[in-house]
Every structure is written in C-alpha cells, then in structure tokens.
Design a protein around this motif. Structure first.
Motif, PDB file in Angstrom:
ATOM      1  N   GLY A 106     -32.620-126.081 -14.250  1.00  0.00           N
ATOM      2  CA  GLY A 106     -32.387-127.573 -14.916  1.00  0.00           C
ATOM      3  C   GLY A 106     -33.256-128.204 -15.970  1.00  0.00           C
ATOM      4  N   ARG A 107     -33.642-127.453 -16.641  1.00  0.00           N
ATOM      5  CA  ARG A 107     -35.195-127.848 -17.439  1.00  0.00           C
ATOM      6  C   ARG A 107     -34.274-128.289 -19.019  1.00  0.00           C
ATOM      7  NH1 ARG A 107     -39.128-128.715 -14.062  1.00  0.00           N
ATOM      8  NH2 ARG A 107     -40.392-130.821 -15.428  1.00  0.00           N
ATOM      9  N   HIS A 108     -34.906-129.068 -19.624  1.00  0.00           N
ATOM     10  CA  HIS A 108     -34.325-128.807 -21.219  1.00  0.00           C
ATOM     11  C   HIS A 108     -35.866-127.619 -21.786  1.00  0.00           C
ATOM     12  CE1 HIS A 108     -32.646-129.999 -25.127  1.00  0.00           C
ATOM     13  NE2 HIS A 108     -32.886-129.017 -25.571  1.00  0.00           N
ATOM     14  N   VAL A 109     -35.269-126.761 -21.841  1.00  0.00           N
ATOM     15  CA  VAL A 109     -36.860-126.092 -22.470  1.00  0.00           C
ATOM     16  C   VAL A 109     -36.898-125.774 -24.221  1.00  0.00           C
ATOM     17  CG1 VAL A 109     -37.994-123.483 -22.310  1.00  0.00           C
ATOM     18  CG2 VAL A 109     -36.790-124.818 -20.095  1.00  0.00           C
ATOM     19  N   LEU A 110     -38.677-125.544 -24.304  1.00  0.00           N
ATOM     20  CA  LEU A 110     -38.654-125.819 -25.820  1.00  0.00           C
ATOM     21  C   LEU A 110     -39.694-124.418 -26.208  1.00  0.00           C
ATOM     22  CD1 LEU A 110     -38.257-127.283 -28.815  1.00  0.00           C
ATOM     23  CD2 LEU A 110     -40.730-128.070 -28.752  1.00  0.00           C
ATOM     24  N   LEU A 111     -38.938-123.240 -26.806  1.00  0.00           N
ATOM     25  CA  LEU A 111     -39.400-122.206 -26.806  1.00  0.00           C
ATOM     26  C   LEU A 111     -39.792-122.307 -27.961  1.00  0.00           C
ATOM     27  CD1 LEU A 111     -39.471-119.369 -25.490  1.00  0.00           C
ATOM     28  CD2 LEU A 111     -36.863-118.496 -27.494  1.00  0.00           C
ATOM     29  N   VAL A 112     -41.306-121.570 -28.326  1.00  0.00           N
ATOM     30  CA  VAL A 112     -42.221-121.692 -29.712  1.00  0.00           C
ATOM     31  C   VAL A 112     -42.341-120.616 -29.844  1.00  0.00           C
ATOM     32  CG1 VAL A 112     -44.188-122.768 -29.720  1.00  0.00           C
ATOM     33  CG2 VAL A 112     -42.546-124.065 -28.675  1.00  0.00           C
ATOM     34  N   ASP A 113     -42.152-119.977 -31.038  1.00  0.00           N
ATOM     35  CA  ASP A 113     -43.386-119.010 -32.051  1.00  0.00           C
ATOM     36  C   ASP A 113     -43.554-119.388 -33.346  1.00  0.00           C
ATOM     37  OD1 ASP A 113     -43.999-116.371 -31.974  1.00  0.00           O
ATOM     38  OD2 ASP A 113     -41.806-115.673 -31.981  1.00  0.00           O
TER      39      ASP A 113
ATOM     40  N   VAL B 150     -37.018-114.173 -30.565  1.00  0.00           N
ATOM     41  CA  VAL B 150     -36.627-116.194 -29.975  1.00  0.00           C
ATOM     42  C   VAL B 150     -35.080-115.444 -29.233  1.00  0.00           C
ATOM     43  CG1 VAL B 150     -35.394-118.169 -30.311  1.00  0.00           C
ATOM     44  CG2 VAL B 150     -37.416-117.344 -31.733  1.00  0.00           C
ATOM     45  N   THR B 151     -33.989-114.833 -29.162  1.00  0.00           N
ATOM     46  CA  THR B 151     -33.055-114.572 -28.637  1.00  0.00           C
ATOM     47  C   THR B 151     -33.155-113.539 -27.955  1.00  0.00           C
ATOM     48  OG1 THR B 151     -31.843-114.708 -31.445  1.00  0.00           O
ATOM     49  CG2 THR B 151     -30.495-113.816 -29.621  1.00  0.00           C
ATOM     50  N   SER B 152     -33.641-112.704 -28.155  1.00  0.00           N
ATOM     51  CA  SER B 152     -33.587-111.824 -26.406  1.00  0.00           C
ATOM     52  C   SER B 152     -34.494-112.794 -25.853  1.00  0.00           C
ATOM     53  CB  SER B 152     -34.686-110.485 -26.992  1.00  0.00           C
ATOM     54  OG  SER B 152     -34.566-110.509 -26.488  1.00  0.00           O
ATOM     55  N   CYS B 153     -35.661-113.730 -26.321  1.00  0.00           N
ATOM     56  CA  CYS B 153     -36.712-113.950 -25.457  1.00  0.00           C
ATOM     57  C   CYS B 153     -35.322-115.012 -24.776  1.00  0.00           C
ATOM     58  CB  CYS B 153     -37.411-114.897 -25.530  1.00  0.00           C
ATOM     59  SG  CYS B 153     -38.749-115.682 -24.748  1.00  0.00           S
ATOM     60  N   GLY B 154     -34.851-115.782 -25.241  1.00  0.00           N
ATOM     61  CA  GLY B 154     -33.864-116.734 -24.769  1.00  0.00           C
ATOM     62  C   GLY B 154     -33.313-116.459 -24.248  1.00  0.00           C
ATOM     63  N   ASN B 155     -32.074-115.734 -24.329  1.00  0.00           N
ATOM     64  CA  ASN B 155     -30.863-115.215 -23.825  1.00  0.00           C
ATOM     65  C   ASN B 155     -31.886-114.642 -21.764  1.00  0.00           C
ATOM     66  OD1 ASN B 155     -29.190-115.640 -25.036  1.00  0.00           O
ATOM     67  ND2 ASN B 155     -28.931-113.352 -25.940  1.00  0.00           N
ATOM     68  N   GLU B 156     -32.762-114.191 -21.745  1.00  0.00           N
ATOM     69  CA  GLU B 156     -33.142-114.542 -20.882  1.00  0.00           C
ATOM     70  C   GLU B 156     -33.395-114.791 -20.175  1.00  0.00           C
ATOM     71  OE1 GLU B 156     -34.815-111.408 -17.398  1.00  0.00           O
ATOM     72  OE2 GLU B 156     -33.915-111.362 -18.965  1.00  0.00           O
ATOM     73  N   MET B 157     -34.226-116.019 -20.672  1.00  0.00           N
ATOM     74  CA  MET B 157     -34.266-117.524 -19.630  1.00  0.00           C
ATOM     75  C   MET B 157     -33.425-118.016 -19.270  1.00  0.00           C
ATOM     76  SD  MET B 157     -37.707-119.409 -21.562  1.00  0.00           S
ATOM     77  CE  MET B 157     -36.599-119.961 -23.442  1.00  0.00           C
ATOM     78  N   ALA B 158     -32.055-117.960 -19.878  1.00  0.00           N
ATOM     79  CA  ALA B 158     -30.646-118.458 -20.656  1.00  0.00           C
ATOM     80  C   ALA B 158     -30.162-118.047 -18.743  1.00  0.00           C
ATOM     81  CB  ALA B 158     -29.703-117.741 -21.308  1.00  0.00           C
ATOM     82  N   LYS B 159     -30.614-117.143 -17.896  1.00  0.00           N
ATOM     83  CA  LYS B 159     -30.252-116.451 -16.375  1.00  0.00           C
ATOM     84  C   LYS B 159     -30.943-117.189 -15.268  1.00  0.00           C
ATOM     85  CE  LYS B 159     -30.686-111.666 -17.847  1.00  0.00           C
ATOM     86  NZ  LYS B 159     -31.898-110.434 -17.464  1.00  0.00           N
ATOM     87  N   ALA B 160     -31.512-118.622 -15.943  1.00  0.00           N
ATOM     88  CA  ALA B 160     -31.957-119.387 -14.941  1.00  0.00           C
ATOM     89  C   ALA B 160     -30.713-120.555 -14.850  1.00  0.00           C
ATOM     90  CB  ALA B 160     -33.172-120.315 -15.607  1.00  0.00           C
TER      91      ALA B 160
ATOM     92  N   LEU C  82     -38.223-124.052 -31.851  1.00  0.00           N
ATOM     93  CA  LEU C  82     -39.256-124.795 -32.357  1.00  0.00           C
ATOM     94  C   LEU C  82     -39.924-123.727 -33.437  1.00  0.00           C
ATOM     95  CD1 LEU C  82     -40.656-126.424 -34.536  1.00  0.00           C
ATOM     96  CD2 LEU C  82     -42.038-127.656 -32.132  1.00  0.00           C
ATOM     97  N   THR C  83     -40.797-123.000 -34.789  1.00  0.00           N
ATOM     98  CA  THR C  83     -41.579-122.327 -34.873  1.00  0.00           C
ATOM     99  C   THR C  83     -42.146-123.049 -35.926  1.00  0.00           C
ATOM    100  OG1 THR C  83     -39.918-121.307 -36.556  1.00  0.00           O
ATOM    101  CG2 THR C  83     -40.358-120.299 -34.352  1.00  0.00           C
ATOM    102  N   LEU C  84     -43.451-122.136 -36.148  1.00  0.00           N
ATOM    103  CA  LEU C  84     -44.343-123.109 -37.190  1.00  0.00           C
ATOM    104  C   LEU C  84     -43.964-122.976 -38.676  1.00  0.00           C
ATOM    105  CD1 LEU C  84     -46.997-124.108 -37.760  1.00  0.00           C
ATOM    106  CD2 LEU C  84     -48.110-121.837 -37.584  1.00  0.00           C
ATOM    107  N   SER C  85     -42.986-121.982 -38.521  1.00  0.00           N
ATOM    108  CA  SER C  85     -42.264-121.449 -39.970  1.00  0.00           C
ATOM    109  C   SER C  85     -41.680-120.946 -40.233  1.00  0.00           C
ATOM    110  CB  SER C  85     -43.872-121.037 -41.041  1.00  0.00           C
ATOM    111  OG  SER C  85     -43.664-119.471 -40.318  1.00  0.00           O
ATOM    112  N   THR C  86     -40.353-120.583 -41.007  1.00  0.00           N
ATOM    113  CA  THR C  86     -38.995-119.373 -41.036  1.00  0.00           C
ATOM    114  C   THR C  86     -38.832-118.951 -42.681  1.00  0.00           C
ATOM    115  OG1 THR C  86     -37.499-119.816 -40.951  1.00  0.00           O
ATOM    116  CG2 THR C  86     -37.863-121.547 -42.377  1.00  0.00           C
ATOM    117  N   VAL C  87     -38.860-117.563 -42.006  1.00  0.00           N
ATOM    118  CA  VAL C  87     -38.755-116.587 -43.557  1.00  0.00           C
ATOM    119  C   VAL C  87     -37.672-116.833 -44.038  1.00  0.00           C
ATOM    120  CG1 VAL C  87     -39.098-114.306 -44.800  1.00  0.00           C
ATOM    121  CG2 VAL C  87     -40.582-115.364 -42.401  1.00  0.00           C
ATOM    122  N   ILE C  88     -37.953-117.524 -45.852  1.00  0.00           N
ATOM    123  CA  ILE C  88     -36.337-117.434 -46.270  1.00  0.00           C
ATOM    124  C   ILE C  88     -36.115-115.726 -47.229  1.00  0.00           C
ATOM    125  CG2 ILE C  88     -35.411-118.471 -48.114  1.00  0.00           C
ATOM    126  CD1 ILE C  88     -35.868-120.125 -45.798  1.00  0.00           C
TER     127      ILE C  88
END
Length: 241
Positions: A195-202, A211-221, A229-235
């Motif tokens: 029931g929480r709004h979680v910020l997944l950070v890398d 992020v998708t793999s970790c997020g989909n596991e957390m989505a089971k809650a 939120l990530t520090l950077s993104t690769v173009i």
C-alpha cells in the motif's frame, strides 16, 4: 546558524588534514562542495526529466514492462565523461561518501520539481550477497541514503533481495541483459511496502532490465505503487545498468 558555522569550520580543518578531491578533475573541493566540484557539475549533461516525470525517455522505456508511476534519471551517461568517472569511483574505488554525496546532490536539484511528493519509501536496487561482500557496500543503497537526508523519506532495504550473482551487464545485448536479470530478485517482506508508493533507486539506467526485474518482484506486494530514480541514463549502447 551557529551549527552551520561550526560545521563549515570543522570541514575546513578536515579538508586541510584530509583534502577531498573532485573525482572528475582532481581539484580540491571547497567547504561548500560535495561529491563533484561546481565546475564539473555545470559541465555534466542534465536530462531535466524531473520536469516531465510521467513521460520521458526513461519512463517510456518502462511502459508495458512494469507498472510505473513516474521515472527520472538526472544525468546523461557518456563514456569517459564527468558522470561516468563519478559512477566508476562510486562502484569500484570504495568512495562511500561520494555515493551519499551524489544522492544529496540529485535530491537537492530535483526536490523543487515536486517529484518526491507522495513518495513513502526509498528502495535501492539490492546487490547479491557475494557481490556486496566483494565490494563492501551497495552503492545504490548509499546513494539512496543521500536522497533520504535531503527529502526525509526513509530508506527500506529489507523488502526485496537479490538472490543470484548475475554476470556483468557491460558487454551484453539488450536481450541478454533481460535474461541475465530474470528472476534474480525475491520479495522478502511484502508488508513493508504494501500500500505504499515506493521509489526504486539505482545508479545507471540502460535498457531498464534490472529496474524492471526488481520492480516486477516488488509489484507482488498488495497495493504498491512504484516510481524510479537513477543517477544517470545511458543514451549510447553497451554500458552496464
């Protein structure tokens, strides 16, 4: 005010004894500089995705892969660039304070956009026990701690764990990256994020496979909402996420 003055005085003394250096240019940091110097920060390419957190390159890459609320990466990751050197130091040179400092920098820069509004918990992408033992720390967890110090949002590290030691993502193709992180995360305590709004950070976002793999596991809650939120993104292609 006195606390701030005393803090700056103490920092000045410590900087004389143990000078802090910018990981990018090697220049000594001033009392008011943390992580990287102001000059290098100004020359680091920003995405400004915090202005469009629901629709930007990172958010769109996650659409259809996981149930995402909003997503932001602060910097563009350019090989041999300012932020790439910083992240390399964060990961492989044992600079724990740098990890935390970069979290504080990111949070301070985007806090005014309202991105953190409604976020209940910060969850750093976990490392496998073997890799954490080798490195001695999880750079994403320390990065999350820095964000927490600015925003006041608590960090949760006990909800999900990484159960396998996948090989490095650096030289893998998009499909290989996805397969490499499939089923490597496991929910430990779903009630912590229920029931929480979680910020997944890398630290780095490339294809979004981690992020998708970790997020989909957390989505089971039950009732959980997830933002990223990530520090950077690769173009460019070929950089580890």
């Amino acid at each position: 005010m006195m606390t701030g003055r005393l803090g700056n005085a103490l920092r000045s003394i410590l900087d004389i004894i143990l000078p802090r250096l910018c990981p990018v240019c090697g220049k000594r940091l001033t009392v008011n500089e943390e992580g990287i110097c102001f000059t290098c920060f100004r020359h680091t390419e920003r995405t400004f995705y915090e202005n469009t957190p629901y629709d930007n390159r990172v958010a769109r890459m996650l659409w259809g892969k996981m149930n995402i609320e909003k997503a932001v990466s602060m910097f563009v990751y350019i090989p041999k660039g300012h932020i790439s050197q910083t992240i390399y130091d964060m990961k492989y040179h044992g600079k724990k304070n740098l990890c935390t400092a970069m979290g504080k920098i990111v949070a301070a820069q985007i806090e005014g956009s309202g991105f953190f509004n409604g976020i209940d918990l910060i969850v750093p992408v976990p490392l496998a026990r073997k890799r954490r033992k080798q490195r001695g720390y999880n750079q994403s967890e320390l990065f999350a701690n820095g964000i927490s110090r600015i925003t006041g949002i608590p960090v949760c590290t006990k909800a999900v764990e990484r159960v396998s030691f996948s090989i490095s993502q650096t030289q893998l193709t998009h499909n290989e990256r996805t397969r490499n992180v499939e089923k490597v995360f496991r929910m430990k305590n779903p009630d912590m994020i229920k029931g929480r709004h979680v910020l997944l950070v890398d630290d780095v976002f490339t294809t979004g496979s981690t992020v998708t793999s970790c997020g989909n596991e957390m989505a089971k809650a039950q009732g959980v909402k997830i933002s990223v939120l990530t520090l950077s993104t690769v173009i460019l292609h070929g950089i580890s996420d």
